[in-house]
Structures are given as structure tokens and as C-alpha cells.
Design a protein around this motif. Structure first.
Motif, mmCIF file in Angstrom:
data_model
loop_
_atom_site.group_PDB
_atom_site.id
_atom_site.type_symbol
_atom_site.label_atom_id
_atom_site.label_comp_id
_atom_site.label_asym_id
_atom_site.label_seq_id
_atom_site.Cartn_x
_atom_site.Cartn_y
_atom_site.Cartn_z
ATOM 1 N N LEU A 265 0.762 -1.294 -0.008
ATOM 2 C CA LEU A 265 0.028 0.115 0.066
ATOM 3 C C LEU A 265 0.766 1.307 -0.084
ATOM 4 C CD1 LEU A 265 -2.987 1.667 0.354
ATOM 5 C CD2 LEU A 265 -2.251 1.355 3.016
ATOM 6 N N LYS A 266 1.702 1.152 0.852
ATOM 7 C CA LYS A 266 2.771 2.559 1.125
ATOM 8 C C LYS A 266 3.355 2.752 -0.305
ATOM 9 C CE LYS A 266 7.222 3.369 3.245
ATOM 10 N NZ LYS A 266 8.129 3.056 4.462
ATOM 11 N N ASN A 267 3.906 1.608 -1.043
ATOM 12 C CA ASN A 267 4.700 2.188 -2.528
ATOM 13 C C ASN A 267 3.691 2.102 -3.620
ATOM 14 O OD1 ASN A 267 7.431 1.659 -1.441
ATOM 15 N ND2 ASN A 267 6.838 -0.262 -0.776
ATOM 16 N N ARG A 268 2.718 1.450 -3.635
ATOM 17 C CA ARG A 268 1.777 1.666 -4.829
ATOM 18 C C ARG A 268 0.925 2.622 -4.704
ATOM 19 N NH1 ARG A 268 -0.780 -4.454 -6.057
ATOM 20 N NH2 ARG A 268 0.940 -5.603 -6.847
ATOM 21 N N LEU A 269 0.361 3.107 -3.374
ATOM 22 C CA LEU A 269 -0.748 4.322 -3.796
ATOM 23 C C LEU A 269 0.205 5.514 -2.779
ATOM 24 C CD1 LEU A 269 -3.260 5.495 -4.006
ATOM 25 C CD2 LEU A 269 -4.197 4.418 -2.061
ATOM 26 N N GLY A 270 0.920 5.247 -1.682
ATOM 27 C CA GLY A 270 1.588 6.503 -1.170
ATOM 28 C C GLY A 270 2.671 6.777 -1.284
ATOM 29 N N GLY A 271 3.273 6.465 -2.650
ATOM 30 C CA GLY A 271 4.602 6.985 -3.340
ATOM 31 C C GLY A 271 5.624 6.564 -2.471
ATOM 32 N N GLY A 272 5.558 5.687 -1.621
ATOM 33 C CA GLY A 272 6.748 5.268 -0.693
ATOM 34 C C GLY A 272 6.782 5.898 0.669
ATOM 35 N N THR A 273 5.591 6.870 0.865
ATOM 36 C CA THR A 273 5.737 7.388 2.169
ATOM 37 C C THR A 273 4.660 6.727 2.918
ATOM 38 O OG1 THR A 273 3.974 9.015 1.526
ATOM 39 C CG2 THR A 273 6.471 9.688 1.159
ATOM 40 N N ASP A 274 4.645 6.754 4.509
ATOM 41 C CA ASP A 274 3.878 6.019 5.340
ATOM 42 C C ASP A 274 2.555 6.816 5.378
ATOM 43 O OD1 ASP A 274 5.493 3.927 6.311
ATOM 44 O OD2 ASP A 274 6.586 5.495 7.466
ATOM 45 N N PRO A 275 1.381 6.060 5.360
ATOM 46 C CA PRO A 275 0.259 6.648 5.687
ATOM 47 C C PRO A 275 0.140 7.334 6.968
ATOM 48 C CG PRO A 275 -0.052 4.648 4.945
ATOM 49 C CD PRO A 275 1.119 4.410 5.199
ATOM 50 N N MET A 276 -0.540 8.542 7.161
ATOM 51 C CA MET A 276 -0.654 9.381 8.384
ATOM 52 C C MET A 276 -1.684 9.056 9.268
ATOM 53 S SD MET A 276 2.195 11.238 8.066
ATOM 54 C CE MET A 276 2.023 12.707 9.352
ATOM 55 N N VAL A 277 -1.474 8.720 10.572
ATOM 56 C CA VAL A 277 -2.681 8.313 11.423
ATOM 57 C C VAL A 277 -2.934 9.366 12.455
ATOM 58 C CG1 VAL A 277 -3.531 6.568 12.925
ATOM 59 C CG2 VAL A 277 -2.305 6.056 10.953
ATOM 60 N N LEU A 278 -4.315 9.844 12.570
ATOM 61 C CA LEU A 278 -4.874 10.617 13.621
ATOM 62 C C LEU A 278 -5.037 9.860 14.752
ATOM 63 C CD1 LEU A 278 -5.151 13.715 13.911
ATOM 64 C CD2 LEU A 278 -7.568 13.352 13.511
ATOM 65 N N PRO A 279 -4.560 9.725 15.863
ATOM 66 C CA PRO A 279 -4.817 8.883 16.916
ATOM 67 C C PRO A 279 -5.887 9.609 17.999
ATOM 68 C CG PRO A 279 -2.742 9.843 17.460
ATOM 69 C CD PRO A 279 -3.155 10.434 16.150
ATOM 70 N N MET A 280 -6.105 9.084 19.143
ATOM 71 C CA MET A 280 -7.104 9.754 19.829
ATOM 72 C C MET A 280 -6.305 10.781 21.030
ATOM 73 S SD MET A 280 -9.951 8.272 19.753
ATOM 74 C CE MET A 280 -9.647 7.814 17.944
ATOM 75 N N VAL A 281 -7.170 11.753 21.567
ATOM 76 C CA VAL A 281 -6.298 12.832 22.515
ATOM 77 C C VAL A 281 -6.048 11.962 23.596
ATOM 78 C CG1 VAL A 281 -6.547 14.529 23.640
ATOM 79 C CG2 VAL A 281 -7.597 14.620 21.512
ATOM 80 N N PRO A 282 -4.901 11.573 24.081
ATOM 81 C CA PRO A 282 -4.373 10.787 25.309
ATOM 82 C C PRO A 282 -4.949 11.281 26.622
ATOM 83 C CG PRO A 282 -2.464 12.025 24.620
ATOM 84 C CD PRO A 282 -3.449 12.312 23.703
ATOM 85 N N ILE A 283 -5.938 10.546 27.377
ATOM 86 C CA ILE A 283 -6.372 11.081 28.557
ATOM 87 C C ILE A 283 -5.422 10.384 29.731
ATOM 88 C CG2 ILE A 283 -8.755 11.189 28.088
ATOM 89 C CD1 ILE A 283 -9.135 8.305 28.886
ATOM 90 N N ARG A 284 -4.702 9.256 29.396
ATOM 91 C CA ARG A 284 -3.589 8.730 29.993
ATOM 92 C C ARG A 284 -2.468 8.417 29.372
ATOM 93 N NH1 ARG A 284 -8.398 6.077 32.354
ATOM 94 N NH2 ARG A 284 -9.022 6.879 34.536
ATOM 95 N N LEU A 285 -1.472 8.196 30.028
ATOM 96 C CA LEU A 285 0.007 7.686 29.488
ATOM 97 C C LEU A 285 -0.192 6.364 29.319
ATOM 98 C CD1 LEU A 285 2.198 10.300 30.958
ATOM 99 C CD2 LEU A 285 0.895 10.520 28.948
ATOM 100 N N ARG A 286 0.859 5.718 28.638
ATOM 101 C CA ARG A 286 1.043 4.292 28.496
ATOM 102 C C ARG A 286 1.052 3.720 30.011
ATOM 103 N NH1 ARG A 286 3.885 1.551 23.604
ATOM 104 N NH2 ARG A 286 3.395 -0.567 24.151
ATOM 105 N N ASP A 287 1.632 4.191 30.952
ATOM 106 C CA ASP A 287 1.804 3.745 32.259
ATOM 107 C C ASP A 287 0.550 3.859 32.905
ATOM 108 O OD1 ASP A 287 1.864 6.337 32.935
ATOM 109 O OD2 ASP A 287 4.131 6.113 33.493
ATOM 110 N N GLY A 288 -0.544 4.544 32.499
ATOM 111 C CA GLY A 288 -1.659 4.595 33.309
ATOM 112 C C GLY A 288 -1.869 5.938 33.926
ATOM 113 N N ASN A 289 -0.920 6.843 34.128
ATOM 114 C CA ASN A 289 -0.770 7.915 34.761
ATOM 115 C C ASN A 289 -1.677 8.881 33.789
ATOM 116 O OD1 ASN A 289 0.667 7.209 37.107
ATOM 117 N ND2 ASN A 289 2.490 7.579 35.911
ATOM 118 N N GLU A 290 -2.136 9.999 34.472
ATOM 119 C CA GLU A 290 -3.024 10.910 33.616
ATOM 120 C C GLU A 290 -2.413 11.737 32.981
ATOM 121 O OE1 GLU A 290 -4.767 15.171 35.077
ATOM 122 O OE2 GLU A 290 -6.254 13.411 35.821
#
Length: 436
Positions: A265-290
Motif C-alpha cells: 500500500l505504501k509503495n503503490r498508492l502512497g509513493g513510498g511514504t507512510d500513511p498518516m494516522v490521527l490517533p485519540m487525544v490521550p487521557i492517560r499515558l501508557r503507564d496509566g498516569n493521567e
């Protein structure tokens, strides 16, 4: 400083996208880019600006409802300020998202681009399209009055509107156009995009940008080839979709980010660049802290709906006009999981039930409970087992898990510079008995 209830209620409509070019609506916009693991829209825009006049094809994805359309409209406004002619459209206007092929997408692009150019007084007359449209009508043997339209967009619009409402006509049109996809793509480049670029240059403008929203909503059903519809469109036929001679931004289904064919997908349609992803707004960090910054921004998003003209400090000062206590606002932000449409949906539910301010603990509890009941009713035993894994491992692996967990909004994706990428369950599920 009491908010006006009717205005606040309308501003919380979860189905409404902020039109960034409108100063009135822009007051409701909160910039989450610094806490979403990278300034995605800035990167898309910068790539276009630096690569122009060379065409670019960029891919953009994320959860449905996470704010992609708002961010793309912001991208449109910023590129227009830089002198680009930007065509933004929702593909669902022209297409049946449950039944899409490449020729449908190309025809929709030709329709929307020609309509935008005509509005800018740029001629779109094309002998190829005039002949093609008449051939299509003759082939379909159905009454479509094309007339001798000066505007190409009207002719294409009449044809696509007719076929969108009829699966049989759509199938027949596809039979005619699919063998001609290469010539259709060539004609779009030669008779529509290239003349437009030349005219824009004469007018002292930058290049042409086409932003195609809502393609991430295509049905992920399996088709006759055994592929999913999204794999067929964006991977197997990716080179054709990537063949437009202008700047293009496609929204793509999030499930493709978990496909074994991601690099293809990256090479055929994206011209060799990674797709950009819009994630959630974090309410907690990976370790569980706010995540203090994320929570602060979500508070502003909620309060901006009540006090759009106020400063951030003034909004916080008026908090108790909207919520019985600061804790209730924090519980709302946490329950949303940083999913912007979910936050608005919960606010909307509170206001619709109580019909007065401030929002109470009871009304928020009721809104969260209803959201939890609606979500848990759709989860089966295998999915509960996967959800338990996510709570401990913070991972989602492969297309099947993505389809089961992310597309259904059971699990959200988060990113930041320090922790990278991680996943967590939708917080409204946190009180479910099945997870205990």
C-alpha cells in the motif's frame, strides 16, 4: 457568564463538522496536534508545499469520529492561504460506500474537480468527456438528459446521481468504464488537471490539491477475489488511484494499517511514504498516569462549546455554570477516551435528558451507562477475551483484531513522542462486568 443553552446544545451536535474557514465555527476548534504524537496536518501540508509543482499522493487514516474531517478542512484552509486551489469533498456525496470501484472514484473526482474549477471561472470543456458521457448514457439505455452543457460537472453529476440510486445501473456503468480506466485516468490528467494547473499558474496561484474524505468508510466486506473491498481498491488498484497529476490526499480505512500488505500500500498508492494516522487525544499515558496536557485540552473543547468567544482562562472560570463541579467535567473527558465525537455525544446526551444547566452527576452517569449498554450489547465472548488482553498488553495485532476492536470503537489508539504507539479499551467499557 452564563452560556446560552440553545446555542450550547447546537454546538454539541456530534454529527456536525467544524468548517474551519468560517470564523464563527473556528472558535470551537481546539488544536490537539502537539499531544497526538505529531503534527499530522502540518506534515501533510508541508509535503505538498515543498514538493509543488511535483504531484504528491498522501494517505490519511484514523478512527471514524476522531476528527479527521475537521483536520482536513483545516488543511484546506491553510493551503488556500498559501495560494493553492483546494478541492475538498466527501466521497459519500457521489458514491455508495458499500459498493465502490476505481472507475467510480475517478469519476467522482472528475465531477468534484470540474465543479470547483468552474466555480473559479476556469474552463473544463473536454471533448473526451463529452463523448464518454454520451456513450455511457447510450450504453445504459436509460433517460439521462445531459443536454449540451457548457459545464462538465453538470453532465458527470447527472450521471453519477442516477447510478448512485440504482445498483443495477451502477453495475452496468462499471462494466462499461472499468475496461477504460486507464483512458479515463489519462483524460482526467490531460483534459482536466493539466489545463487547470496551467491556468492557475497564469493566475499566480500554486498547484491544485484534491482532498477526498470519507473513503475510510468503504465497506470492508470480502469480494469475489477473496480480498476485502478496501484491499482491492487501495492496494491492488493503488497505482491507478495514485496516478492523478496533482496533489491528492486520500482517507483510507484504519484496518489497512494492520494489513500484511501495508508496505505494498505504501509503495503503490502512497509513493513510498507512510500513511498518516490521527490517533485519540490521550487521557492517560501508557503507564496509566493521567495525561495532564490531554485532559486540559479536552476540558477546553467541552467548555468552548459553551463559551466560544472566551479565553481559556475565562472558560475555566465559568466552569460551574456548565457543570455542577470540576470533577464532572473530568469524568466526561475520561469517559470519552479522547475520542472527540464521543465527548460531544456524551455532552449532547446529558443536555437532551436534563434540558438545563449545570450538568449534574446523575445526568452524566446516565449518559455513560447508556453508552456502555449500547456498546456491550454488540460484544461477543471472543471479543471480551481480546479486550482483556488489550487492557494488559496495550496492543492490537493483525487485521482481524483491528476489525473486531478498532472499527467497532471498542479500543482506541494513542501515540506520543515519549511512549510511541499503544492501545487501550474505550473507557465506557471500564465498568463492564465481563472485564472483571
Amino acid at each position: 457568564m452564563a452560556p446560552e443553552l440553545r446555542q450550547f446544545f447546537r454546538a454539541c451536535n456530534p454529527g456536525k463538522t467544524i468548517r474551519f474557514e468560517d470564523p464563527e465555527e473556528r472558535q470551537y476548534y481546539i488544536d490537539f496536534s502537539s499531544i497526538r504524537g505529531g503534527e499530522v496536518i502540518e506534515e501533510l501540508g508541508q509535503t505538498i508545499a515543498l514538493m509543488d509543482p511535483d504531484p504528491t499522493c498522501q494517505l490519511f487514516s484514523g478512527h471514524i469520529g476522531c476528527g479527521k474531517s475537521t483536520e482536513l478542512l483545516r488543511l484546506k484552509a491553510e493551503l488556500q492561504d498559501k495560494g493553492f486551489h483546494v478541492v475538498y469533498f466527501e466521497s459519500s456525496e457521489d458514491l455508495d460506500m458499500g459498493d465502490v470501484d476505481v472507475s467510480d472514484i475517478l469519476l467522482a473526482i472528475a465531477h468534484q474537480v470540474s465543479e470547483s474549477l468552474e466555480a473559479a471561472k476556469i474552463s473544463t470543456q473536454s471533448s473526451y468527456f463529452t463523448g464518454l458521457l454520451q456513450e455511457c448514457v447510450d450504453f445504459l439505455k436509460t433517460p439521462v438528459e445531459l443536454g449540451v452543457e457548457a459545464e462538465l460537472s453538470l453532465g458527470i453529476g447527472k450521471l453519477t446521481a442516477k447510478t448512485k440510486e440504482s445498483p443495477q445501473l451502477r453495475s452496468q456503468l462499471r462494466q462499461y468504464l472499468e475496461p477504460r480506466t486507464e483512458s479515463l485516468l489519462s483524460a482526467i490528467n490531460r483534459e482536466l488537471l493539466q489545463p487547470a494547473q496551467e491556468e492557475l499558474t497564469k493566475q499566480g496561484k500554486q498547484g491544485l490539491v484534491v482532498i477526498i474524505d470519507n473513503l475510510d468508510r468503504v465497506d470492508n466486506r470480502r469480494i469475489a477475489s477473496g480480498q476485502t473491498q478496501s484491499e482491492y481498491l487501495f492496494i491492488t488498484r493503488g497505482e491507478q488511484l495514485g496516478g492523478l497529476q496533482c496533489h491528492v490526499v486520500y482517507t483510507i480505512p484504519l484496518v489497512l494499517m494492520f494489513s500484511n500488505e501495508l508496505q505494498t500500500l505504501k509503495n503503490r498508492l502512497g509513493g513510498g511514504t507512510d500513511p498518516m494516522v490521527l490517533p485519540m487525544v490521550p487521557i492517560r499515558l501508557r503507564d496509566g498516569n493521567e495525561c495532564q496536557v490531554g485532559m486540559a485540552q479536552l476540558r477546553q473543547m467541552a467548555l468552548a462549546r459553551a463559551f466560544p468567544n472566551a479565553t481559556p482562562e475565562e472558560r475555566l472560570a465559568g466552569l460551574t455554570e456548565v457543570f455542577d463541579s470540576p470533577d464532572i467535567l473530568d469524568q466526561l473527558c475520561i469517559a470519552s477516551g479522547g475520542h472527540v465525537r464521543n465527548l460531544l455525544s456524551l455532552l449532547f446526551a446529558c443536555l437532551r435528558k436534563r434540558k438545563s444547566l449545570p450538568i449534574t452527576q446523575d445526568s452524566l452517569n446516565l449518559a455513560i451507562q447508556q453508552a456502555r449498554d449500547d456498546l456491550t450489547a454488540t460484544i461477543d465472548g471472543d471479543e471480551w477475551a481480546l479486550l482483556k488482553q488489550v487492557t494488559t498488553q496495550k496492543k492490537v495485532n493483525g487485521e482481524d483484531e483491528c476489525q473486531a476492536l478498532l472499527r467497532s470503537l471498542f479500543v482506541f489508539e494513542y501515540r506520543n513522542d515519549a511512549d510511541g504507539r499503544w492501545f487501550d479499551i474505550n473507557p465506557v467499557l471500564a465498568g463492564a462486568r465481563e472485564l472483571s
